[in-house]
Write a protein that holds these residues in place. Structure first.
Motif, PDB file in Angstrom:
ATOM      1  N   UNK A 175       6.014  64.573  48.560  1.00 44.03           N
ATOM      2  CA  UNK A 175       7.159  65.010  49.360  1.00 44.03           C
ATOM      3  C   UNK A 175       7.079  66.503  49.643  1.00 44.03           C
ATOM      4  N   UNK A 176       6.591  67.277  48.695  1.00 45.68           N
ATOM      5  CA  UNK A 176       6.453  68.729  48.886  1.00 45.68           C
ATOM      6  C   UNK A 176       5.488  69.048  50.017  1.00 45.68           C
ATOM      7  N   UNK A 204      13.224  63.376  46.347  1.00 44.26           N
ATOM      8  CA  UNK A 204      12.365  63.105  47.506  1.00 44.26           C
ATOM      9  C   UNK A 204      13.205  63.035  48.777  1.00 44.26           C
ATOM     10  N   UNK A 205      14.344  62.351  48.720  1.00 43.86           N
ATOM     11  CA  UNK A 205      15.222  62.272  49.890  1.00 43.86           C
ATOM     12  C   UNK A 205      15.758  63.650  50.269  1.00 43.86           C
ATOM     13  N   UNK A 206      16.052  64.469  49.264  1.00 43.47           N
ATOM     14  CA  UNK A 206      16.510  65.837  49.538  1.00 43.47           C
ATOM     15  C   UNK A 206      15.438  66.625  50.277  1.00 43.47           C
ATOM     16  N   UNK A 207      14.201  66.531  49.848  1.00 40.40           N
ATOM     17  CA  UNK A 207      13.113  67.239  50.526  1.00 40.40           C
ATOM     18  C   UNK A 207      12.931  66.723  51.943  1.00 40.40           C
ATOM     19  N   UNK A 301      16.029  66.640  40.665  1.00 38.91           N
ATOM     20  CA  UNK A 301      15.116  65.803  39.889  1.00 38.91           C
ATOM     21  C   UNK A 301      15.590  65.709  38.437  1.00 38.91           C
ATOM     22  N   UNK A 302      15.961  66.848  37.871  1.00 35.36           N
ATOM     23  CA  UNK A 302      16.464  66.845  36.501  1.00 35.36           C
ATOM     24  C   UNK A 302      17.764  66.047  36.403  1.00 35.36           C
ATOM     25  N   UNK A 303      18.677  66.248  37.354  1.00 37.40           N
ATOM     26  CA  UNK A 303      19.964  65.552  37.310  1.00 37.40           C
ATOM     27  C   UNK A 303      19.788  64.044  37.484  1.00 37.40           C
ATOM     28  N   UNK A 304      18.939  63.633  38.422  1.00 38.10           N
ATOM     29  CA  UNK A 304      18.728  62.196  38.623  1.00 38.10           C
ATOM     30  C   UNK A 304      18.030  61.573  37.417  1.00 38.10           C
TER      31      UNK A 304
END
Length: 497
Positions: A175-176, A204-207, A301-304
């Motif tokens: 994704x990056x 991934x959706x955020x990116x 990522x950490x929160x999910x």
């Protein structure tokens, strides 16, 4: 004449506009990966040394080993071989057993080392692309050091989370670089290793949204995500795959029952992981809350991942492994802003903590494994190789150690009573079993009665005195012939005479 800005304002500007730390080279730089990979490989091997100390580390490894044998003998996943997990790791065990034999988990332990190394390499690549060479090295080293920061039974076992983490890191890596189809495939692979791996879809959706989320990219992500899952469902059985991985775990995921016990476990495992991360938590807390580092997706990522730990309200220690890749990247992001000595301090503290966890893994006794080995020896002595047995407990490794086939597709009493991890509240009993499990079990035992039934409940709330169907079977057709440290071995009446 204009007044010079105050020192406090100057410091705020530094925090709001961080730059990757750079070095002025006086000579051509040394090759990056040829120097770093051997270090990471050595560190991955060292941190996994305790995994080779024992034949297996956890009931999950035992469950997977027994499943692999059943599949090799013609069993069908989600039909005659069942578990509340997706199929990739059972297939991995089956394939490894086919190549190297099913008497040892050594090849799986080696693959676990490779999985940890691959995760570290992907994190290095992500951090290096964002913040430079030094941050890449820091991310890889920190990840391997904190990846063993839990009870060794949770951190050293070659099970689901260890093989899930390379997939989650690959999803962020793709994704990056805006490779959305590959990112979707990596998310799907993470899910197909363990359901909670799908949580990486959030960053991934955020990116994708940050990149503009054009229709074709959304479509690529969706195809990459859906195609592997549909293919696996078609290869197994769609209804069985859906039931065992998604819809059939309602009672298991309930919070009701032993709430205090479960919450205490969750807090304890969180504290253990925090101790392992003592080197990186202070810089993360100090810098990333005020500095613009472009790391919102890492926090997501950490929160999910934290949300994935909460799902089901069991808080087993191995669930917390899902937090470690994002923690390592956040640590690298924070340390690349701070003076170099802070990086050395963080790595040194993490290395010291890692050494303590390795000592724990090498020196701590394994009473449950010793009990399972003694019990397996008794089962072997009292049965022929072709005879089947039923072990009524939560340690399926006994089947594998005894080299005897299970008499049922349900390898633990948990699937038949909803018992799991010390949960002894009102939702343990026959009526809380997996839907339809007891009629299937009764049919299996009637069609081919096991030579032995081993009551390994040892006072737990799923004992036969609280399970009427099992109690009736034992009373009519079986007699106790042996006790092993609280475990009662029953033989069929015709054999017990």
């Amino acid at each position: 004449m204009l007044a010079e800005p105050s020192a406090s304002l100057r410091s705020v500007r530094v925090l709001r506009l961080p730059r990757p730390r750079t070095e002025r080279a006086t000579a051509p730089p040394a090759p990056y990966w040829p120097r770093l990979l051997p270090l990471l490989a050595a560190l991955a091997c060292v941190t996994r040394i305790p995994s080779f100390r024992w034949p297996l580390w956890s009931p999950d490894e035992g469950y997977l080993a027994v499943q692999a044998r059943m599949l090799a003998d013609g069993g069908e996943l989600y039909e005659t071989v069942v578990d509340r997990k997706p199929p990739l790791v059972p297939w991995l065990y089956e394939g490894t057993f086919a190549l190297f034999g099913d008497e040892t988990l050594l090849p799986l332990k080696v693959l676990a080392v490779a999985a940890q190394l691959l995760t570290a390499v992907l994190l290095v690549s992500i951090a290096r692309r964002r913040w430079g060479d030094g941050a890449g090295r820091t991310a890889g080293v920190l990840y391997l050091l904190i990846s063993v920061g839990l009870n060794p039974e949770d951190a050293q076992a070659a099970t689901f989370e260890v093989f899930m983490l390379p997939c989650t890191a690959a999803a962020i890596w793709c994704a990056d670089r805006r490779r959305w189809g590959a990112a979707g495939t990596a998310v799907a692979c993470a899910f197909l290793v363990k359901q909670t791996g799908g949580a990486v879809l959030v960053p991934v959706a955020w990116l994708l949204w940050q990149a503009g989320a054009v229709r074709k990219d959304v479509l690529r992500l969706g195809v990459g995500l859906g195609a592997p899952a549909l293919a696996v469902a078609a290869v197994t059985t769609p209804a069985g795959f859906l039931f065992w991985t998604v819809t059939g775990s309602g009672a298991y995921a309930s919070f009701t029952g032993s709430e205090l016990h479960v919450l205490l476990r969750g807090l304890t495992n969180a504290a253990i992981l925090a101790a392992a991360c003592a080197g990186i938590i202070p810089p993360v807390a100090r810098i990333l809350r005020v500095a613009r580092t472009g790391s919102a997706e890492l926090w997501l990522w950490l929160a999910s991942s934290a949300g994935a730990v909460l799902v089901g309200f069991h808080f087993f220690g191995h669930y917390y492994l899902q937090l470690t890749p994002s923690l390592a990247l956040l640590g690298a992001a924070a340390l690349q802003i701070l003076p170099r000595e802070r990086t050395l301090t963080a790595v040194s503290v993490s290395a010291g903590a890692c050494a303590l966890f390795l000592a724990w893994g090498m020196l701590a006794p394994r009473p449950e494994l010793a009990h399972a080995q003694r019990l397996a020896g008794e089962i072997q002595a009292r049965t022929a190789p072709g005879e089947r047995v039923l072990v009524w407990g939560i340690h399926p490794e006994t089947y594998w150690l005894a080299d005897r086939a299970p008499a049922s597709r349900y390898l633990t009493a948990g699937l038949l009573t909803n018992y799991s991890g010390g949960r002894d509240g009102p939702q343990v009993g026959e009526k809380y079993a997996v839907d339809g499990a007891w009629p299937v079990l009764r049919g299996e035992l009637a069609a081919d009665p096991p030579a032995l039934i081993v009551d390994d409940s040892r006072g737990k709330p799923y004992g036969p005195d609280r399970v009427p169907s099992l109690r009736r079977i034992l009373a009519v057709s079986y007699r106790p012939v042996l006790r092993v440290e609280g475990t009662v071995v029953y033989a069929r009446v015709d054999r017990a005479r």
